[in-house]
Design a protein around this motif. Structure first.
Motif, PDB file in Angstrom:
ATOM      1  N   ILE A   4       0.852  -1.188   0.000  1.00 25.77           N
ATOM      2  CA  ILE A   4       0.000   0.000   0.000  1.00 25.77           C
ATOM      3  C   ILE A   4       0.887   1.237   0.000  1.00 25.77           C
ATOM      4  O   ILE A   4       1.928   1.279   0.653  1.00 25.77           O
ATOM      5  CB  ILE A   4      -0.996   0.034   1.175  1.00 25.77           C
ATOM      6  CG1 ILE A   4      -0.284   0.155   2.528  1.00 25.77           C
ATOM      7  CG2 ILE A   4      -1.906  -1.165   1.168  1.00 25.77           C
ATOM      8  CD1 ILE A   4      -1.239   0.451   3.686  1.00 25.77           C
ATOM      9  N   TYR A   5       0.484   2.229  -0.789  1.00 21.16           N
ATOM     10  CA  TYR A   5       1.107   3.541  -0.749  1.00 21.16           C
ATOM     11  C   TYR A   5       0.282   4.391   0.210  1.00 21.16           C
ATOM     12  O   TYR A   5      -0.950   4.504   0.065  1.00 21.16           O
ATOM     13  CB  TYR A   5       1.151   4.173  -2.128  1.00 21.16           C
ATOM     14  CG  TYR A   5       2.059   3.446  -3.100  1.00 21.16           C
ATOM     15  CD1 TYR A   5       3.412   3.283  -2.822  1.00 21.16           C
ATOM     16  CD2 TYR A   5       1.559   2.909  -4.275  1.00 21.16           C
ATOM     17  CE1 TYR A   5       4.253   2.607  -3.698  1.00 21.16           C
ATOM     18  CE2 TYR A   5       2.387   2.234  -5.167  1.00 21.16           C
ATOM     19  CZ  TYR A   5       3.732   2.090  -4.863  1.00 21.16           C
ATOM     20  OH  TYR A   5       4.556   1.415  -5.737  1.00 21.16           O
ATOM     21  N   ALA A   6       0.959   4.988   1.172  1.00 19.45           N
ATOM     22  CA  ALA A   6       0.252   5.707   2.235  1.00 19.45           C
ATOM     23  C   ALA A   6       1.150   6.790   2.805  1.00 19.45           C
ATOM     24  O   ALA A   6       2.370   6.786   2.596  1.00 19.45           O
ATOM     25  CB  ALA A   6      -0.166   4.739   3.339  1.00 19.45           C
ATOM     26  N   ILE A   7       0.538   7.728   3.541  1.00 20.24           N
ATOM     27  CA  ILE A   7       1.285   8.716   4.312  1.00 20.24           C
ATOM     28  C   ILE A   7       0.835   8.606   5.764  1.00 20.24           C
ATOM     29  O   ILE A   7      -0.285   8.179   6.045  1.00 20.24           O
ATOM     30  CB  ILE A   7       1.087  10.143   3.775  1.00 20.24           C
ATOM     31  CG1 ILE A   7      -0.395  10.529   3.748  1.00 20.24           C
ATOM     32  CG2 ILE A   7       1.712  10.285   2.389  1.00 20.24           C
ATOM     33  CD1 ILE A   7      -0.635  11.978   3.338  1.00 20.24           C
ATOM     34  N   LYS A  28       3.097  -4.553   3.016  1.00 18.47           N
ATOM     35  CA  LYS A  28       4.153  -3.599   3.287  1.00 18.47           C
ATOM     36  C   LYS A  28       3.663  -2.225   2.870  1.00 18.47           C
ATOM     37  O   LYS A  28       2.844  -2.096   1.950  1.00 18.47           O
ATOM     38  CB  LYS A  28       5.443  -3.968   2.557  1.00 18.47           C
ATOM     39  CG  LYS A  28       5.356  -3.972   1.045  1.00 18.47           C
ATOM     40  CD  LYS A  28       6.707  -4.313   0.433  1.00 18.47           C
ATOM     41  CE  LYS A  28       6.629  -4.325  -1.107  1.00 18.47           C
ATOM     42  NZ  LYS A  28       7.942  -4.616  -1.708  1.00 18.47           N
ATOM     43  N   GLU A  29       4.147  -1.216   3.548  1.00 18.29           N
ATOM     44  CA  GLU A  29       3.679   0.142   3.315  1.00 18.29           C
ATOM     45  C   GLU A  29       4.838   0.997   2.819  1.00 18.29           C
ATOM     46  O   GLU A  29       5.925   0.957   3.373  1.00 18.29           O
ATOM     47  CB  GLU A  29       3.100   0.725   4.607  1.00 18.29           C
ATOM     48  CG  GLU A  29       2.485   2.092   4.456  1.00 18.29           C
ATOM     49  CD  GLU A  29       1.701   2.520   5.686  1.00 18.29           C
ATOM     50  OE1 GLU A  29       1.617   3.731   5.936  1.00 18.29           O
ATOM     51  OE2 GLU A  29       1.168   1.626   6.390  1.00 18.29           O
ATOM     52  N   GLU A  30       4.575   1.769   1.780  1.00 15.79           N
ATOM     53  CA  GLU A  30       5.582   2.638   1.200  1.00 15.79           C
ATOM     54  C   GLU A  30       4.993   4.025   0.972  1.00 15.79           C
ATOM     55  O   GLU A  30       3.785   4.146   0.729  1.00 15.79           O
ATOM     56  CB  GLU A  30       6.080   2.078  -0.135  1.00 15.79           C
ATOM     57  CG  GLU A  30       6.750   0.712  -0.030  1.00 15.79           C
ATOM     58  CD  GLU A  30       7.179   0.170  -1.375  1.00 15.79           C
ATOM     59  OE1 GLU A  30       6.909   0.845  -2.397  1.00 15.79           O
ATOM     60  OE2 GLU A  30       7.785  -0.920  -1.406  1.00 15.79           O
ATOM     61  N   PRO A  31       5.807   5.067   1.029  1.00 17.85           N
ATOM     62  CA  PRO A  31       5.300   6.400   0.672  1.00 17.85           C
ATOM     63  C   PRO A  31       5.063   6.482  -0.828  1.00 17.85           C
ATOM     64  O   PRO A  31       5.661   5.725  -1.600  1.00 17.85           O
ATOM     65  CB  PRO A  31       6.437   7.331   1.111  1.00 17.85           C
ATOM     66  CG  PRO A  31       7.670   6.476   1.037  1.00 17.85           C
ATOM     67  CD  PRO A  31       7.231   5.090   1.424  1.00 17.85           C
ATOM     68  N   PRO A  32       4.207   7.389  -1.269  1.00 20.94           N
ATOM     69  CA  PRO A  32       3.984   7.548  -2.712  1.00 20.94           C
ATOM     70  C   PRO A  32       5.301   7.879  -3.412  1.00 20.94           C
ATOM     71  O   PRO A  32       6.020   8.780  -2.963  1.00 20.94           O
ATOM     72  CB  PRO A  32       3.000   8.717  -2.793  1.00 20.94           C
ATOM     73  CG  PRO A  32       2.369   8.792  -1.447  1.00 20.94           C
ATOM     74  CD  PRO A  32       3.399   8.325  -0.472  1.00 20.94           C
ATOM     75  N   PRO A  33       5.658   7.174  -4.460  1.00 19.32           N
ATOM     76  CA  PRO A  33       6.907   7.463  -5.167  1.00 19.32           C
ATOM     77  C   PRO A  33       6.994   8.923  -5.605  1.00 19.32           C
ATOM     78  O   PRO A  33       6.077   9.445  -6.240  1.00 19.32           O
ATOM     79  CB  PRO A  33       6.854   6.518  -6.373  1.00 19.32           C
ATOM     80  CG  PRO A  33       5.989   5.388  -5.915  1.00 19.32           C
ATOM     81  CD  PRO A  33       4.948   6.015  -5.040  1.00 19.32           C
ATOM     82  N   SER A  34       8.075   9.586  -5.202  1.00 17.52           N
ATOM     83  CA  SER A  34       8.322  11.004  -5.514  1.00 17.52           C
ATOM     84  C   SER A  34       7.319  11.948  -4.864  1.00 17.52           C
ATOM     85  O   SER A  34       7.284  13.139  -5.187  1.00 17.52           O
ATOM     86  CB  SER A  34       8.354  11.248  -7.029  1.00 17.52           C
ATOM     87  OG  SER A  34       9.387  10.496  -7.625  1.00 17.52           O
ATOM     88  N   PRO A  51      -5.244   5.933   0.202  1.00 20.48           N
ATOM     89  CA  PRO A  51      -4.168   5.007  -0.122  1.00 20.48           C
ATOM     90  C   PRO A  51      -4.358   4.394  -1.511  1.00 20.48           C
ATOM     91  O   PRO A  51      -5.413   4.524  -2.126  1.00 20.48           O
ATOM     92  CB  PRO A  51      -4.313   3.934   0.953  1.00 20.48           C
ATOM     93  CG  PRO A  51      -5.797   3.894   1.206  1.00 20.48           C
ATOM     94  CD  PRO A  51      -6.255   5.330   1.109  1.00 20.48           C
ATOM     95  N   THR A  52      -3.297   3.723  -1.960  1.00 16.47           N
ATOM     96  CA  THR A  52      -3.351   2.912  -3.168  1.00 16.47           C
ATOM     97  C   THR A  52      -2.863   1.512  -2.826  1.00 16.47           C
ATOM     98  O   THR A  52      -1.921   1.353  -2.037  1.00 16.47           O
ATOM     99  CB  THR A  52      -2.488   3.528  -4.284  1.00 16.47           C
ATOM    100  OG1 THR A  52      -3.130   4.708  -4.763  1.00 16.47           O
ATOM    101  CG2 THR A  52      -2.298   2.564  -5.444  1.00 16.47           C
ATOM    102  N   LEU A  60      -5.093  -0.335  -7.387  1.00 16.45           N
ATOM    103  CA  LEU A  60      -6.413   0.219  -7.086  1.00 16.45           C
ATOM    104  C   LEU A  60      -6.281   1.340  -6.070  1.00 16.45           C
ATOM    105  O   LEU A  60      -5.568   1.204  -5.064  1.00 16.45           O
ATOM    106  CB  LEU A  60      -7.324  -0.885  -6.529  1.00 16.45           C
ATOM    107  CG  LEU A  60      -8.783  -0.525  -6.248  1.00 16.45           C
ATOM    108  CD1 LEU A  60      -9.521  -0.201  -7.557  1.00 16.45           C
ATOM    109  CD2 LEU A  60      -9.483  -1.674  -5.520  1.00 16.45           C
ATOM    110  N   GLY A  61      -6.971   2.448  -6.309  1.00 14.07           N
ATOM    111  CA  GLY A  61      -7.001   3.566  -5.373  1.00 14.07           C
ATOM    112  C   GLY A  61      -8.344   3.685  -4.684  1.00 14.07           C
ATOM    113  O   GLY A  61      -9.332   3.085  -5.117  1.00 14.07           O
ATOM    114  N   ASP A  62      -8.382   4.475  -3.587  1.00 18.78           N
ATOM    115  CA  ASP A  62      -9.583   4.770  -2.795  1.00 18.78           C
ATOM    116  C   ASP A  62      -9.811   3.682  -1.754  1.00 18.78           C
ATOM    117  O   ASP A  62     -10.010   2.511  -2.088  1.00 18.78           O
ATOM    118  CB  ASP A  62     -10.828   4.925  -3.665  1.00 18.78           C
ATOM    119  CG  ASP A  62     -12.016   5.435  -2.862  1.00 18.78           C
ATOM    120  OD1 ASP A  62     -12.688   4.605  -2.208  1.00 18.78           O
ATOM    121  OD2 ASP A  62     -12.248   6.641  -2.859  1.00 18.78           O
ATOM    122  N   SER A  63      -9.796   4.085  -0.502  1.00 14.06           N
ATOM    123  CA  SER A  63      -9.864   3.133   0.606  1.00 14.06           C
ATOM    124  C   SER A  63     -11.100   2.245   0.543  1.00 14.06           C
ATOM    125  O   SER A  63     -11.035   1.038   0.789  1.00 14.06           O
ATOM    126  CB  SER A  63      -9.840   3.867   1.953  1.00 14.06           C
ATOM    127  OG  SER A  63     -10.942   4.753   2.083  1.00 14.06           O
TER     128      SER A  63
END
Length: 215
Positions: A4-7, A28-34, A51-52, A60-63
């Motif tokens: 998931i991409y998340a902040i 696993k969680e990662e910040p949005p690339p760039s 998140p994505t 897929l986007g939108d929780s």
């Protein structure tokens, strides 16, 4: 493993993590690339939503959409019932959070910074939030608390922010008794309690930045 991409301080990223914890999925969680809004991130998810989810090649986007996908792709520890009318009610409750309660909360965020604080706007935000909480209390009267459900994933972090921000502003909203009971039940469920423990340091860090108390 899911990605998931998340902040850190996003309410909707927390909403997704609660669902992932409940369903006992590995991710696993990662910040949005760039960074959020970057061309690189939008090349992955054109809307730029957080998140994505990445499940292999599927993105897929939108929780809400992600949680519904997880329900179908990973049906263990369900968040939705089989009865179509009950499923519709769960969606209604979840949409109320995303389109009514959380937007009412969003009005408070700019008011935390003393430089942008306006007591007339605070008063209007309190009135609007009281109306939403009263509506939620009425809607909750048709449900009994038991196992975590789809719509439960969004509310606990919103409740945390509402309590913390109104406390910092020296004001309060009117919490219906059954909403307080609902909040207490939510925070006692394992997946929510685990997410709260993970999330609270980010709340405090955000507040410290707005209040100018960072070290």
């Amino acid at each position: 493993m899911l990605t998931i991409y998340a902040i850190p301080h996003s309410l909707y990223c927390a909403k997704l993590r609660i669902a992932l914890r409940h369903k006992q999925l590995d991710w696993k969680e990662e910040p949005p690339p760039s960074g959020v809004g970057s061309d690189k991130y939008r090349s992955i998810i054109p809307s730029g939503n957080l998140p994505t989810l990445k499940d292999g090649e599927f993105v897929l986007g939108d929780s809400e959409a992600i949680i519904e996908y997880l329900e179908e792709a990973y049906p263990d520890n369900p968040l939705m019932p089989e009865n179509p009318r009950q499923r519709a009610r769960y969606r209604e409750m979840s949409r109320f959070h995303d389109t009514r309660l959380e937007p009412a909360l969003r009005q408070f965020f700019p008011l935390v910074d003393p430089a942008t604080r306006d007591h007339d706007i605070i008063g209007a935000a309190i009135i609007a939030m009281n109306a939403r909480l009263e509506q939620l209390g009425t809607m909750l009267s048709g449900f009994d608390n038991g196992q975590l459900r789809l719509f439960d994933c969004g509310y606990p972090i919103t409740f945390i922010w509402l309590r913390v921000i109104t406390d910092r502003l020296g004001t309060a909203v009117q919490w219906p008794e059954n909403v307080v009971a609902y909040d207490n039940w939510l925070s006692s469920t394992p997946s929510v309690a685990e997410e709260i423990a993970h999330y609270m340091p980010h709340v405090e860090a955000w507040l410290a930045t707005k209040l100018g108390t960072t070290q």
